[in-house]
Design a protein around this motif. Sequence first.
Motif, PDB file in Angstrom:
ATOM      1  N   UNK A 125      64.246  18.931 -27.447  1.00 42.72           N
ATOM      2  CA  UNK A 125      65.707  19.105 -27.433  1.00 42.72           C
ATOM      3  C   UNK A 125      66.112  20.298 -28.294  1.00 42.72           C
ATOM      4  N   UNK A 165      67.962  23.688 -27.233  1.00 43.98           N
ATOM      5  CA  UNK A 165      69.142  24.254 -27.888  1.00 43.98           C
ATOM      6  C   UNK A 165      68.939  25.726 -28.215  1.00 43.98           C
ATOM      7  N   UNK A 219      69.201  27.679 -25.015  1.00 39.21           N
ATOM      8  CA  UNK A 219      70.608  27.772 -24.620  1.00 39.21           C
ATOM      9  C   UNK A 219      71.338  28.809 -25.469  1.00 39.21           C
ATOM     10  N   UNK A 252      69.674  27.797 -18.761  1.00 42.33           N
ATOM     11  CA  UNK A 252      70.375  26.521 -18.623  1.00 42.33           C
ATOM     12  C   UNK A 252      69.459  25.472 -18.017  1.00 42.33           C
ATOM     13  N   UNK A 253      68.706  25.848 -16.969  1.00 43.20           N
ATOM     14  CA  UNK A 253      67.822  24.880 -16.319  1.00 43.20           C
ATOM     15  C   UNK A 253      66.780  24.369 -17.312  1.00 43.20           C
ATOM     16  N   UNK A 274      68.667  22.140 -20.058  1.00 41.97           N
ATOM     17  CA  UNK A 274      69.139  20.828 -19.598  1.00 41.97           C
ATOM     18  C   UNK A 274      67.955  19.886 -19.377  1.00 41.97           C
ATOM     19  N   UNK A 302      66.758  18.504 -22.512  1.00 39.43           N
ATOM     20  CA  UNK A 302      67.672  17.596 -23.214  1.00 39.43           C
ATOM     21  C   UNK A 302      67.501  16.140 -22.761  1.00 39.43           C
ATOM     22  N   UNK A 303      67.046  15.970 -21.519  1.00 42.01           N
ATOM     23  CA  UNK A 303      67.108  14.629 -20.915  1.00 42.01           C
ATOM     24  C   UNK A 303      66.265  13.557 -21.606  1.00 42.01           C
TER      25      UNK A 303
END
Lengths: 437, 178
Positions: free
Chosen positions: B20, B24, B27, B58-59, B62, B65-66
């Motif tokens: 994660x 970040x 991102x 972004x891909x 994200x 992050x999941x």
Amino acid sequence: MSSYEIGVAMFAGVIIMLVLRVPVAIAMLVAGGAGYAAITGWWPMLNTLKSMTYSKFSSYTLSIIPLFVLMGEFATRGGLSQALYRSARGFLGHRRGGLAMATVGGCAAFGALCGSSLATAATMSQVAGPEMRRNGYSGALSTGTLAGGGTLGILIPPSVILVIYAIYTEQSIGALFIAAIIPAILAVGGYMAVIWIYAVLFPSEAPPAARTPWRERLLQSREVAPAALVFIIVVGGIYGGWFSPTAAAAVGAVAVGVLAVINGMRWKGFKDACLGTATTSALIYLILLGAELFGVALALTRMPAELSAQIGALDIPPLAIIAVMLALYLILGCVLESLAMVLLTLPVFIPVVLGLDLGLSQTATMIWFGILVLIAVEVGMISPPFGLNLFVINAMAKDVPMTATWRGVIGFCFSDIFRLVLIVLFPGIALWLTGIS
Amino acid sequence: MSDRFVSARAGLTAGARVLAIAGGLVLSAGALFSVAAILADQLGSPILGDTEMVEFAAAAAVASFLPWCQLNDGHVRIVIFTQALPEPVLRGLDAIGKVLFAVVVSVLAWRLAVGGIDAFERTRMTMFLRLPLWWGYAIAAVPMAFWVVVSWFLAVEAIVRGAPDNTRPTEGFEEVGP
């Protein structure tokens, strides 16, 4: 089963799964996948999924969401809320109910950096909550104000819900942001009035605090300037077409990140911001994914189109239908989080709204309805007894009983509903600044 | 037996945390790149395809992050209607929900992998930079695979020993969200 019945069964399936504690996004993915397969067969459904996940995750338009979330996280971890609250307190604190008014002001300013009501309420709770309690403000008024003020986080652009609504209905993000400005000003004004009335009725619950000298007020208000600048660049930039909404969010995230570092955010704060962004973005994207599959499958059933034709043929004034939809959001706010509410209802509501004769152009209708949904959803989140935000805020103020929070927030709810009715009756409040009619 | 679950959970959580934070960082890098592109544009030497870099970032972000969100039980769900049910029933419901979750995640990851192979075989490219699209799929596939592991761990954990801590939240509500 006819395809209409499949559509109804999909909704029933989602509701049953939701009641049985299945996460919203998973319920929508399962019901959407099953409905899709029931109409086209399994392989076409699985083929859709081949590109759906990646195209959602890599969508340039959608990447505005994690960027705005990151911006809000930076604003939270960077302690920007203190400066914003202090300067509002300088001007308002010595008035009757002034510290609560300053909280609303601080929430409004913080809402310009953060697109989430819960984050705004949580952040301001830490800053303004203790301050109000120390000065003898009642638990009812302080928690009520924070719950009401928190909704400004989502009403004042940037707003995650508005962005998602805009993308979903293919409207301009900039136009929706601009349309939210007058309603947001009305919200701040309404909240101030509620606090003033409350303080007049129960003076002992809102004693005036010490007056801040003018010199200090001006010094403090200088600290707000960078945040105001970021807001103007981001929202103005989107609307003025200087850059795309996503690029504006990137600019905002970088700018607020820099402000946060200046304010003392270091590696640990940055890591926390990343983890907070991760949780929020992941839950949003998974719901978006669920809503996509669910929405596509629902459209295949043609259930929304048929339903909207049926409703359009009813002999009911269009505004009454709008009112029913908005009332439904107020009720759903008791059990569902705002984004899930919006994405679950839009596939059906949008065709229905577009089928009504409201005397507005299609674009104007979509923008006006977007603002209405935004407000209705937020009232749902703070309306007693079960509004979800109330529980979060009440949990943060440990010594305040839930009944006190209910008493404190009720005035804010009435002010919201009054504003909602105003905008239903006078769409111009939302549309005037956008120049769309 | 249960100790093994505790240490597995700790290990997965640590992994998800690193992922994660990496997401970040990616991102943030995407955001910086976007700002740089705007500045370059102003200075008269525009960068081509900055949006595609943001899309890749972004891909990757994200997808990374999941797992973290799921390990923290961050996904929105409604618990109010079932509050009165006895503990074993709740544990059973949550176990079923987590198996459902794991099945969905597995299908999503499987289809994403197939989609990536498709993009590779058809040599699909991004529009401006002519980068192979399967790169993006490949970068997203790694965290997706980890997510599958996490979701099945949570499902098995819920079946074997009941979901820890979260069958009866103290506030009465699960609340998270924008």
